[in-house]
Design a protein around this motif. Structure first.
Motif, mmCIF file in Angstrom:
data_model
loop_
_atom_site.group_PDB
_atom_site.id
_atom_site.type_symbol
_atom_site.label_atom_id
_atom_site.label_comp_id
_atom_site.label_asym_id
_atom_site.label_seq_id
_atom_site.Cartn_x
_atom_site.Cartn_y
_atom_site.Cartn_z
ATOM 1 N N LEU A 163 0.817 -1.215 0.000
ATOM 2 C CA LEU A 163 0.000 0.000 0.000
ATOM 3 C C LEU A 163 0.850 1.265 0.000
ATOM 4 O O LEU A 163 0.407 2.315 -0.476
ATOM 5 N N LEU A 164 2.070 1.184 0.514
ATOM 6 C CA LEU A 164 2.947 2.354 0.498
ATOM 7 C C LEU A 164 3.277 2.799 -0.919
ATOM 8 O O LEU A 164 3.622 3.953 -1.144
ATOM 9 N N GLY A 165 3.142 1.880 -1.879
ATOM 10 C CA GLY A 165 3.517 2.192 -3.261
ATOM 11 C C GLY A 165 2.348 2.370 -4.199
ATOM 12 O O GLY A 165 2.494 2.170 -5.403
ATOM 13 N N ILE A 166 1.151 2.734 -3.688
ATOM 14 C CA ILE A 166 0.028 2.977 -4.583
ATOM 15 C C ILE A 166 -0.230 4.478 -4.712
ATOM 16 O O ILE A 166 0.130 5.272 -3.839
ATOM 17 N N GLU A 167 -0.869 4.851 -5.809
ATOM 18 C CA GLU A 167 -1.204 6.251 -6.058
ATOM 19 C C GLU A 167 -2.646 6.403 -6.533
ATOM 20 O O GLU A 167 -3.382 7.265 -6.061
#
Length: 436
Positions: A163-167
């Motif tokens: 989730l840290l790498g979603i936009e």
């Protein structure tokens, strides 16, 4: 077409590299280890740089980076791109760009994610167009590469690392099932860990559903300012849209299932089934099909999994209990006479929660990096070097009516590749004891 760098091979990095290559990007895939299918990837046009991250990787102008979720942001190559303000995604975000007709039931939280995702997948089978993906095993990029813009219902398990790498990733139904301290070896603080989980809802709007656990005070603290429809659920209250009354689980006063019909045990699994059932309804599955799927579900491997019995001693594999809260759930499943095998990689989380079950523990056989810390929690304990030593000690001191429970409360990385390997090897060792 733009250039991108995929850092970390494994399943997700490999799938992301293949997907981006198919979409016309100039792709470089790099890993500190040897990449087994290097020649095949290079034949496809992907540049492969394995067994290290040489300096020339920093010379290209990348449109974005795709990072394996397990790689910490403090690793030098990642820190360099953070400092140079290059966008860093995980493969979940990349896959969502090229799967516009995928419908997601997205599941995160500290414990229960895999069970909920598995239950949801079983429910979605009724519609005949479903897949399970994410942290449960299959990279979402692999499905995007395979199915493109076909209509698919996806049961998607997500870690906070992913989730840290979603936009822009956008699920139609989402849940943070519960929260407890975890991954403090990766995150800067427990507050940062909790906040990262709620990125799952950051793009939800309008009629999208966020299932909110009103029994969890930490979830309630962070589940604020959501812009979608909130579906509250509770095991304790009967005034929420998703609740328990008269021995049944109800959603909007329509029955999801009878509690006595579930094959999995424990109130935590009732909660898991409620979440999965509600998400399936949101994704178009009928109440009748939801009830049939949930009451047929028999559980998942490595989660309070019965292995066998010998001389009146029962063996259970709960290797998936990689934090304190999960281990507490496993221990609470048995009233007494537990020979507990616990220990592993030290993630920096406290073990105090397990102290409440001290009267159920006949002896804790603590092993691995955390053996001293865990042994201190229980009145009756012994330190061992390995899980196998702990199992042998437990068997030697066992008596009819005892339960030997592997519920480590830690990740596996001090002695094993992952919790699955740990659980599989435990079961192999147990079966040798049973059949000798």
């Amino acid at each position: 077409m733009a250039t991108c760098l995929v850092i970390g091979n494994a399943k997700s990095g490999n799938a992301a590299a293949r997907l981006l290559n198919q979409k016309g990007y100039t792709v470089t895939l790099t890993d500190m280890q040897r990449i087994p299918d290097k020649e095949e990837l290079e034949t496809l046009g992907i540049r492969v740089v394995d067994e290290g991250h040489p300096d020339f990787l920093f010379n290209d102008d990348y449109a974005f980076i795709v990072k394996n979720p397990g790689i910490k942001y403090s690793v030098p190559i990642i820190r360099y791109f953070v400092e140079h303000q290059v966008k860093i995604y995980t493969e979940i975000e990349i896959a969502s760009w090229y799967a516009e007709k995928f419908h997601y039931g997205a599941v995160t939280g500290t414990n229960g994610k895999t069970t909920i995702t598995s239950m949801l997948y079983e429910c979605l089978k009724a519609n005949g167009r479903c897949e399970a993906a994410g942290n449960i095993g299959t990279p979402l990029s692999e499905l995007a590469l395979k199915y493109g813009n076909e209509e698919k219902d996806i049961a998607l398990e997500l870690s906070n690392f992913q989730l840290l790498g979603i936009e822009s990733f956008h699920p139609e139904a989402a849940v943070v099932c519960n929260l407890a301290p975890d991954h403090l070896d990766y995150m800067n603080s427990v507050e940062e860990y909790y906040a990262s989980k709620f990125r799952i809802a950051m793009n939800q709007r309008g009629d999208d559903w966020f299932l909110r656990n009103v029994d969890d005070p930490i979830v309630m603290q962070y589940a604020r300012d959501l812009k979608c429809k909130i579906i509250d659920f509770s095991l304790l209250r009967t005034d929420t849209p998703l609740c328990i009354k008269d021995g049944c689980a109800w959603l909007f006063d329509k029955r999801l299932f009878k509690l006595d019909d579930l094959k999995v045990v424990g109130m935590h699994n009732v909660s898991n089934a409620m979440i999965a059932g509600a998400m399936a309804v949101k994704l178009g599955v009928s109440f009748k099909d939801v009830e049939q799927a949930l009451t047929s579900f028999k559980g998942i491997e490595h989660r309070i999994e019965y292995v066998g019995e010998k001389n009146g001693v029962s063996f259970y594999n709960d290797s998936k209990a990689t934090n304190t809260q999960a281990a507490a759930i496993g221990i609470a499943s048995f009233p007494k006479n537990i020979l507990l095998l616990a220990g592993g990689h030290d993630k920096g989380i406290p073990f105090e929660e397990m102290r409440a079950y001290d009267d159920r523990i006949k002896c804790c056989l603590a092993f691995g990096e955390t053996k001293a810390k865990i042994a201190e929690i229980f009145t009756r304990s012994k330190q061992c070097e390995t899980m196998f030593d702990a199992l042998n000690e437990a068997w030697q001191m066992s008596a009819p009516g005892d339960v030997i429970l592997l519920s480590p409360a830690c990740s596996s990385y001090d002695q094993f590749d992952n919790y699955e390997q740990r659980g599989d090897l435990f079961k192999e060792a147990v079966l040798k004891i049973i059949h000798e």
